[in-house]
Design a protein around this motif. Structure first.
Motif, PDB file in Angstrom:
ATOM      1  N   GLN A 132      39.189   6.098  17.694  1.00  0.00           N
ATOM      2  CA  GLN A 132      39.500   6.869  16.488  1.00  0.00           C
ATOM      3  C   GLN A 132      41.010   6.866  16.270  1.00  0.00           C
ATOM      4  OE1 GLN A 132      39.009  11.409  15.635  1.00  0.00           O
ATOM      5  NE2 GLN A 132      37.017  10.464  15.287  1.00  0.00           N
ATOM      6  N   GLY A 133      41.427   7.000  15.017  1.00  0.00           N
ATOM      7  CA  GLY A 133      42.859   6.998  14.716  1.00  0.00           C
ATOM      8  C   GLY A 133      43.281   5.656  14.169  1.00  0.00           C
ATOM      9  N   GLY A 134      44.420   5.171  14.648  1.00  0.00           N
ATOM     10  CA  GLY A 134      44.931   3.895  14.175  1.00  0.00           C
ATOM     11  C   GLY A 134      46.027   4.027  13.150  1.00  0.00           C
ATOM     12  N   ASP A 135      46.455   5.258  12.839  1.00  0.00           N
ATOM     13  CA  ASP A 135      47.558   5.434  11.889  1.00  0.00           C
ATOM     14  C   ASP A 135      48.848   4.868  12.484  1.00  0.00           C
ATOM     15  OD1 ASP A 135      45.706   6.737  10.444  1.00  0.00           O
ATOM     16  OD2 ASP A 135      46.583   8.729  10.606  1.00  0.00           O
ATOM     17  N   ILE A 136      49.609   4.160  11.663  1.00  0.00           N
ATOM     18  CA  ILE A 136      50.879   3.591  12.084  1.00  0.00           C
ATOM     19  C   ILE A 136      51.965   4.029  11.108  1.00  0.00           C
ATOM     20  CG2 ILE A 136      52.196   1.495  12.594  1.00  0.00           C
ATOM     21  CD1 ILE A 136      49.606   0.049  13.049  1.00  0.00           C
ATOM     22  N   ARG A 193      45.718   2.211   8.321  1.00  0.00           N
ATOM     23  CA  ARG A 193      44.781   3.274   8.624  1.00  0.00           C
ATOM     24  C   ARG A 193      43.424   2.637   8.843  1.00  0.00           C
ATOM     25  NH1 ARG A 193      46.537   8.335   7.247  1.00  0.00           N
ATOM     26  NH2 ARG A 193      44.390   9.054   7.169  1.00  0.00           N
ATOM     27  N   ALA A 194      42.808   2.926   9.976  1.00  0.00           N
ATOM     28  CA  ALA A 194      41.533   2.296  10.268  1.00  0.00           C
ATOM     29  C   ALA A 194      40.725   3.171  11.194  1.00  0.00           C
ATOM     30  CB  ALA A 194      41.745   0.918  10.910  1.00  0.00           C
ATOM     31  N   ALA A 195      39.403   3.191  10.985  1.00  0.00           N
ATOM     32  CA  ALA A 195      38.517   3.793  11.967  1.00  0.00           C
ATOM     33  C   ALA A 195      38.305   2.725  13.029  1.00  0.00           C
ATOM     34  CB  ALA A 195      37.198   4.187  11.303  1.00  0.00           C
TER      35      ALA A 195
END
Length: 226
Positions: A132-136, A193-195
């Motif tokens: 979960q997450g993946g925000d950069i 942004r990715a699940a």
């Protein structure tokens, strides 16, 4: 006793021109901040926590092996949440919710200073348990020089605006009385942004850093020359 104060208040105020100036400068980012999370669910909180701990430990070990320093790893969130099932009622009467599992989430903030390793780090983190997450967020470790350039542009912009106003009012621009600066801010840059699912991590994640733009606003007050 009040006469001197009244005399001072009766004096005409100095005529001024107040303007705001904006300046922007851009630079390629040299650092990325990742937000990565491990989420595990099991019948008991203990089982969910154990599974989560193992996955996060593997991720931390891999990140350190990849060259991420201790100071660039920070736990940003932790939660244990019960999961309920809400059964439907046939007689119209509400039924109590049923506890079916526990979910444990552990979030990690990671600063990556070698952007050439960013895609590989994301790929390996997902493989080891990040789901979960993946925000950069792309940023700069030391943006002082580019912010100084933005400040100079902001002051120059304020002077230009003040001269335009003075010319339109047919007055002469005088000395600078006051300068203040609002908090500098970085413009948003492309953010991934990715699940993040383990099944999707077949190869290194392609990432583009773009440019980071810093905006500065200054407020300048000039006197009007007589």
């Amino acid at each position: 006793m009040a006469l001197p104060a009244l005399a001072a208040d009766s004096q005409p105020r100095e005529a001024v021109i107040s303007v705001s100036g904006e300046g922007q400068a851009s630079i390629a980012p040299d650092m990325a901040v990742l937000n990565l999370s491990v989420v595990k669910q099991a019948k008991t909180a203990r089982e969910a926590l154990d599974e989560n701990n193992k996955a996060m430990s593997d991720v931390l070990a891999a990140l350190k092996k990849a060259g991420i320093a201790e100071r660039d790893l920070q736990t940003s969130g932790f939660a244990v949440q019960p999961q309920f099932n809400y059964p439907q009622s046939n007689d119209g009467q509400p039924k109590p919710p049923e506890l079916i599992a526990y979910q444990v989430s552990n979030s990690l903030s990671v600063r990556v200073r070698d952007l050439s390793r960013l895609g590989a780090i994301l790929d390996e983190a997902v493989t080891l348990g990040i789901n979960q997450g993946g925000d950069i967020q792309f940023t700069n470790d030391k943006p002082e020089k580019v912010m100084e350039e933005a400040r100079k542009k902001a002051v120059a912009n304020a002077i230009e605006r003040a001269r335009t106003l003075a010319g339109a009012a047919d007055v002469k621009l005088g000395r600078v009385i006051e300068i203040s600066e609002t908090s500098p801010r970085a413009q948003p840059v492309p953010v991934l942004r990715a699940a993040m699912m383990k099944e999707a991590a077949d190869s290194a994640v392609p990432v583009q850093g773009g440019e980071t733009s810093y905006n500065v606003t200054v407020n300048v007050t000039f006197s009007i020359a007589h």
